[in-house]
Scaffold this active site. Structure first.
Site, PDB file in Angstrom:
ATOM      1  CE1 TYR A 147      26.414 -69.009  45.172  1.00  0.00           C
ATOM      2  CE2 TYR A 147      26.229 -66.503  46.676  1.00  0.00           C
ATOM      3  CZ  TYR A 147      26.191 -67.334  45.370  1.00  0.00           C
ATOM      4  OH  TYR A 147      26.667 -66.704  44.505  1.00  0.00           O
ATOM      5  CD  GLU A 336      21.886 -52.939  48.107  1.00  0.00           C
ATOM      6  OE1 GLU A 336      22.582 -53.399  47.207  1.00  0.00           O
ATOM      7  OE2 GLU A 336      20.710 -52.579  47.520  1.00  0.00           O
TER       8      GLU A 336
END
Length: 353
Positions: A147, A336
């Site tokens: 980004y 995760e």
């Protein structure tokens, strides 16, 4: 000013000029015997003596006359043949003498070869065993969400320089939000790595970690195009080694490894990852505060898996038919563990290297 005029000497008034000649006859004092009867019009000597007489009267030409005289004498002596030289080279024999090697007596002590048999070694033509066949390397699918921020170009260039040193095949999938920037596309082209530039259309302004939806966009891209390889989430702000990427190709289904990271206080380093016995996972490295909450204590860059799990669940006997994606509804740091729960059932299906 007085002018001096020299009159003609009386001794020369009686000279006679014949046939309008502008030159008088030579004086008798210059003749060899003092008389002029030896001169005739048919002889060249009077003309020569006339020339010598005229030149002799001019004192500045006396030296030139002498030089010319001796030059003529030297030229005559130079071209005169005073000796004999054999100039006929046609009769000469210039052939070289015939060179013959000295006579030598050779004696062969070896046996005489009377027959030769030819045969082919069929062992060399036999195909090698299957264990010696070199298998092609597995493709690595490196997923990098990025980004717009201050060090974005630096992070992408650093990661790209590492990936260009990895042996192919490798595809680098970089995902951005909303629109692809020209700066990112230029960086990807200059790295020399095979890449895919993917966009995430989801509006993640209200999400705390927009990289969750960026990774989901790549997972959807892999599932739609059925890309075959080992998927690895590599954030651009992390540092990686070449040995890690080479080890990823040994994974068959799911692989994990310990990762060192800074604690939230950033004053110490902690280790998260599996505790293994040989290649089996038997536990996890973690801190005391969070070990009762998470199922798997693995960092996002601490695992990799086979991409066929996304688009071929029957191959791995996956119980659920729902697409495997990361969840944005869980707390930060739990993406995760929840994602791995959709990929494998327990530690028995994991590999450690």
């Amino acid at each position: 000013m007085a002018s001096i005029r020299r009159t003609l000497s009386p001794a020369y008034h009686d000279r006679s000029y014949q046939n309008g000649s502008g030159f008088p006859s030579p004086s008798n004092k210059f003749l060899p015997n003092g008389s002029s009867k030896h001169f005739s019009s048919s002889s060249h000597l009077p003309f020569l003596f006339n020339v010598v007489n005229i030149v002799y009267r001019k004192g500045w030409r006396r030296s030139f006359c002498r030089c010319l005289f001796f030059f003529v004498i030297g030229f005559v002596f130079g071209i005169a043949p005073f000796g004999y030289s054999d100039t006929d080279v046609r009769a000469k024999d210039f052939t070289f003498p015939e060179l013959k090697p000295p006579h030598a007596t050779l004696r062969f002590d070896d046996q005489i070869v009377t027959s030769v048999s030819l045969s082919v070694n069929t062992k060399l033509l036999e195909p090698k065993e299957s264990t010696d066949i070199i298998e092609p390397l597995k493709q690595l699918i490196v997923v990098t969400p990025t980004y717009n921020r201050g060090f974005q170009a630096y992070f992408l260039n650093r990661l790209g320089q590492v990936l260009r040193l990895v042996k192919p095949p490798l595809v680098w999938i970089v995902v951005e939000e909303k629109a692809a920037s020209h700066e990112t596309a230029e960086i990807l082209r200059k790295t020399g790595v095979m890449y895919r530039h993917v966009l995430c259309a989801f509006n993640s302004s209200s999400v705390k970690d927009p990289r969750v939806h960026q990774r989901n966009a790549v997972l959807e891209h892999i599932e739609r195009h059925k890309l075959d390889g080992i998927v690895f989430f590599a954030d651009d702000d992390n540092v990686y080694t070449l040995e890690l990427f080479e080890s990823l190709r040994t994974i068959s289904r799911f692989g994990t490894w310990p990762v060192a990271m800074l604690a939230q206080s950033k004053n110490k380093a902690i280790l998260e990852g599996p505790v293994c016995n040989a290649s089996k996972v038997i536990g996890w490295h973690t801190n005391d505060k969070s070990k009762r909450i998470r199922r798997f204590y693995v960092d996002m860059s601490g695992f990799a898996f086979n991409s066929s799990i996304l688009w071929d669940p029957k191959r791995w006997a996956h119980p659920s038919s729902n697409p495997i994606r990361q969840l944005d509804t869980v707390k930060e740091g739990f993406q995760e563990s929840t994602f791995i729960e959709h990929v494998v059932e327990d530690e028995s299906q994991m590999e450690e290297f």
